[in-house]
Design an enzyme around this catalytic site. Structure first.
Site, PDB file in Angstrom:
ATOM      1  N   HIS A  84       0.811  -1.319   0.073  1.00 29.85           N
ATOM      2  CA  HIS A  84       0.172   0.030  -0.202  1.00 29.85           C
ATOM      3  C   HIS A  84       0.787   1.177  -0.078  1.00 29.85           C
ATOM      4  CE1 HIS A  84      -4.042  -1.886   0.531  1.00 29.85           C
ATOM      5  NE2 HIS A  84      -3.445  -2.727   1.209  1.00 29.85           N
ATOM      6  N   ASP A 130       3.570   9.019  -0.933  1.00 36.05           N
ATOM      7  CA  ASP A 130       2.391   8.686   0.051  1.00 36.05           C
ATOM      8  C   ASP A 130       2.390   7.806  -1.685  1.00 36.05           C
ATOM      9  OD1 ASP A 130       0.107   8.351   1.311  1.00 36.05           O
ATOM     10  OD2 ASP A 130      -0.793  10.182   1.256  1.00 36.05           O
TER      11      ASP A 130
HETATM   12  C1  GDG Z   1      -2.428   3.713   3.447  1.00 30.18           C
HETATM   13  C2  GDG Z   1      -1.237   4.544   2.479  1.00 30.18           C
HETATM   14  C3  GDG Z   1      -2.433   4.655   0.338  1.00 30.18           C
HETATM   15  C4  GDG Z   1      -8.427  10.126   8.113  1.00 30.18           C
HETATM   16  N1  GDG Z   1      -8.642  10.521   9.230  1.00 30.18           N
HETATM   17  C5  GDG Z   1     -10.109  10.448   9.617  1.00 30.18           C
HETATM   18  C6  GDG Z   1     -10.305   9.422   8.725  1.00 30.18           C
HETATM   19  N2  GDG Z   1      -9.390   9.300   7.839  1.00 30.18           N
HETATM   20  C7  GDG Z   1      -9.560   8.229   6.643  1.00 30.18           C
HETATM   21  C8  GDG Z   1      -9.438   8.886   5.449  1.00 30.18           C
HETATM   22  C9  GDG Z   1      -8.666   8.181   4.298  1.00 30.18           C
HETATM   23  C10 GDG Z   1      -8.157   7.537   5.287  1.00 30.18           C
HETATM   24  O1  GDG Z   1      -8.454   7.251   6.111  1.00 30.18           O
HETATM   25  C11 GDG Z   1      -6.686   7.615   5.099  1.00 30.18           C
HETATM   26  O2  GDG Z   1      -6.111   6.825   3.797  1.00 30.18           O
HETATM   27  P1  GDG Z   1      -4.408   7.524   2.908  1.00 30.18           P
HETATM   28  O3  GDG Z   1      -4.704   6.611   1.386  1.00 30.18           O
HETATM   29  O4  GDG Z   1      -5.291   8.920   3.003  1.00 30.18           O
HETATM   30  O5  GDG Z   1      -3.571   7.293   3.878  1.00 30.18           O
HETATM   31  P2  GDG Z   1      -2.703   6.002   5.152  1.00 30.18           P
HETATM   32  O6  GDG Z   1      -3.491   5.509   6.268  1.00 30.18           O
HETATM   33  O7  GDG Z   1      -1.566   6.183   5.332  1.00 30.18           O
HETATM   34  O8  GDG Z   1      -2.940   4.515   4.397  1.00 30.18           O
HETATM   35  C12 GDG Z   1      -1.831   5.508   1.473  1.00 30.18           C
HETATM   36  C13 GDG Z   1      -3.413   3.865   1.298  1.00 30.18           C
HETATM   37  O9  GDG Z   1      -3.075   2.800   2.270  1.00 30.18           O
HETATM   38  C14 GDG Z   1      -4.349   2.754   1.072  1.00 30.18           C
HETATM   39  O10 GDG Z   1      -4.008   1.594  -0.049  1.00 30.18           O
HETATM   40  O11 GDG Z   1      -3.663   5.696  -0.113  1.00 30.18           O
HETATM   41  O12 GDG Z   1      -1.050   5.667   0.870  1.00 30.18           O
HETATM   42  O13 GDG Z   1      -0.459   5.257   3.235  1.00 30.18           O
HETATM   43  O14 GDG Z   1     -10.002   7.163   4.349  1.00 30.18           O
HETATM   44  O15 GDG Z   1     -10.377   9.807   5.003  1.00 30.18           O
HETATM   45  N3  GDG Z   1     -12.054   8.575   8.831  1.00 30.18           N
HETATM   46  C15 GDG Z   1     -12.220   9.103   9.817  1.00 30.18           C
HETATM   47  N4  GDG Z   1     -12.254   9.921  10.937  1.00 30.18           N
HETATM   48  C16 GDG Z   1     -10.876  10.402  10.653  1.00 30.18           C
HETATM   49  O16 GDG Z   1     -10.428  11.680  11.253  1.00 30.18           O
HETATM   50  N5  GDG Z   1     -13.234   8.785  10.160  1.00 30.18           N
END
Ligand code: GDG
Length: 453
Positions: A156, A350
């Site tokens: 990921h 990322d």
């Molecule tokens: C890893 C990789 C890759 C965030 N704050 C809250 C919340 N979130 C949710 C967001 C989003 C998720 O968490 C974060 O996803 P990301 O993709 O932005 O980042 P990582 O957590 O680092 O994920 C990344 C991912 O895996 C998938 O393969 O894209 O590059 O690092 O959905 O909305 N959700 C809630 N409250 C929050 O305060 N409910």
């Protein structure tokens, strides 16, 4: 249809199993629906003895199997090697990486314990799909235990070039572990290229392909539409008093570039004073991995920086930066994304960044906001309508914010339309479907009558 076996560090907690809420669970929802499946991983509990037998529960056609881990092993495996060494290394941050041989040993022990507990549950024609950097050696462990069926792996996070990966002690052995997989998935073509160069040089046969992850765009859009007229969004709008909202949403992680983003916002207020008292930056950054030293240091840095920026720029009726470290409910977030005039996503690295895609999905097509996006997020490859920035340059962030704040509606609509097409093209469902199609085809490539490994 073959049974699907998902293996990840954590499995969804019992209260979320009925409707599969969390990040990976959402992405896999469609792949899991309508087929027999098992999800295997750590229970979240610590054991006193070494290995424990997996605990199994069933919800519909999905069975959840979990094991406890001894505290010491968990520390070395999760906090130590996975998050203290691999996470910074894979995000190009060697200076933050801390290597200890004991951690690597614990990482390998936990992967072996996962394999030993999982092996007896496997059937020969299962499709086993291993998730992420915590479990790189798992496929090789399963092979050593005699499993000859199909096993795939998806990373990921980014995969860096040789010059960085080469700094990992005993990295050659970890690279060799990838060779046990039938399908190796990366987020972007660059990540696949980086690992493939190394695999080829080391003489390994496996090659990575790119499977960009996405969201469920239509359901996120629907959630945002509803939440945008809900009580929290109304309160937010009321508190803004006509000011434009810039929104950042990230786990509190140093890969997300939050300090430089704050500096970029401060530069906007300094260099483009016409926006003073007309914009508000809301940064939602739920604390994550708070027991790892680098994360505590980041939190202190942000506390100080937010205080300083507000001290310097606030007026008696306006606080420019609102900074929250609590988690916000997913629906509320979706509504906030729709209220925002600008989505500000500036990771230093990322794998993909789903927040960028969620921001696009949440917009009102008739009057969409603009996305300011780091060129170092995997999502930047697809989202050509974004205002792409180098997140290391606060002045560039400030300029991009100024462009976004003054962008005519027609241009916003036209850019958003392109991004929306891209978000709908690579979704969570297409990601899982294309990966699993390749994995299912892996066995078919064996010549007829061949004995599987
Ligand atoms: C890893 C990789 C890759 C965030 N704050 C809250 C919340 N979130 C949710 C967001 C989003 C998720 O968490 C974060 O996803 P990301 O993709 O932005 O980042 P990582 O957590 O680092 O994920 C990344 C991912 O895996 C998938 O393969 O894209 O590059 O690092 O959905 O909305 N959700 C809630 N409250 C929050 O305060 N409910």
């Amino acid at each position: 249809m073959s049974r699907l076996v998902i293996v990840s560090n954590r499995v969804p907690p019992p209260r979320e199993r009925g409707q599969l809420a969390g990040g990976l669970a959402v992405a896999l929802r469609e792949a899991l629906a309508g087929r027999e499946a098992m999800w295997f991983g750590w229970s979240g509990s610590h054991a006193h003895a070494a290995a424990t037998a997996p605990r199994q529960t069933r919800v519909g056609r999905i069975s959840f199997a979990t094991i406890d881990l001894p505290t010491a092993d968990y520390e070395g495996y999760y906090r130590g090697f996975s998050n203290g060494m691999l996470w910074p290394l894979l995000h190009y941050r060697l200076g933050l990486a801390e290597f200890r041989r004991e951690d690597l040993a614990a990482y390998r022990r936990v992967n072996e314990a996962f394999a030993a507990a999982l092996r007896p549950l496997l059937r020969p024609d299962d499709l086993v799909w291993v998730q992420d950097y915590h479990l790189i050696p798992l496929g090789a462990c399963l092979r050593r235990l005699g499993f000859a069926g199909r096993v795939g792996f998806f990373l990921h996070v980014p995969f860096p070039p040789q010059a960085i990966f080469g700094a990992l002690p005993q990295g050659a052995a970890l690279l060799a572990d990838f060779d046990a997989y039938d399908v190796l998935g990366m987020q972007t073509a660059d990540d696949a290229e980086n690992i493939n160069v190394m695999l080829a040089e080391a003489g390994h046969g496996v090659r990575a392909a790119c499977f960009p992850i996405g969201i469920d765009p239509d359901s996120f859009a629907a959630e945002a539409r509803t939440a945008a007229v809900g009580p929290e969004a109304e309160r937010l709008r009321g508190s803004l008093a006509q000011r434009s909202l810039i929104l950042g949403v990230d786990r509190l992680d140093y890969s997300k570039g939050i300090p430089l983003r704050f500096r970029g916002f401060a530069q906007l207020l300094k260099r483009f004073p016409e926006h003073r008292n007309r914009v508000t930056l809301l940064q939602i950054a739920p604390v994550s991995r708070g027991d790892v030293a680098q994360y505590r240091a980041l939190r202190r840095e942000l506390d100080e920086l937010a205080g300083r920026i507000n001290g310097e720029h606030a007026e008696f009726d306006w606080v420019p930066l609102r900074y929250l470290t609590q988690t916000v409910a997913r629906t509320t977030l979706a509504g906030f994304q729709r209220v925002a005039r600008i989505g500000l996503v500036t990771p230093l690295r990322d794998g993909m960044n789903l927040v960028a895609k969620e921001f696009v999905a949440a917009q009102d097509p008739a009057d969409p906001g603009a996305l300011v996006l780091s060129r170092f997020a995997g999502a930047a490859r697809a989202l050509e309508g974004a205002i792409v920035v180098n997140p290391y340059d606060p002045d560039e962030i400030a300029e991009a914010l100024h462009i976004a704040l003054t962008m005519p509606e027609a241009e916003r609509r036209q850019r958003w339309e392109r991004m929306w097409q891209a978000v709908r093209q690579h979704t969570a469902a297409t990601w899982a479907k294309s990966f699993l199609a390749q994995l299912a085809a892996a066995a078919a490539e064996l010549p007829a009558g061949a004995v599987q490994r």
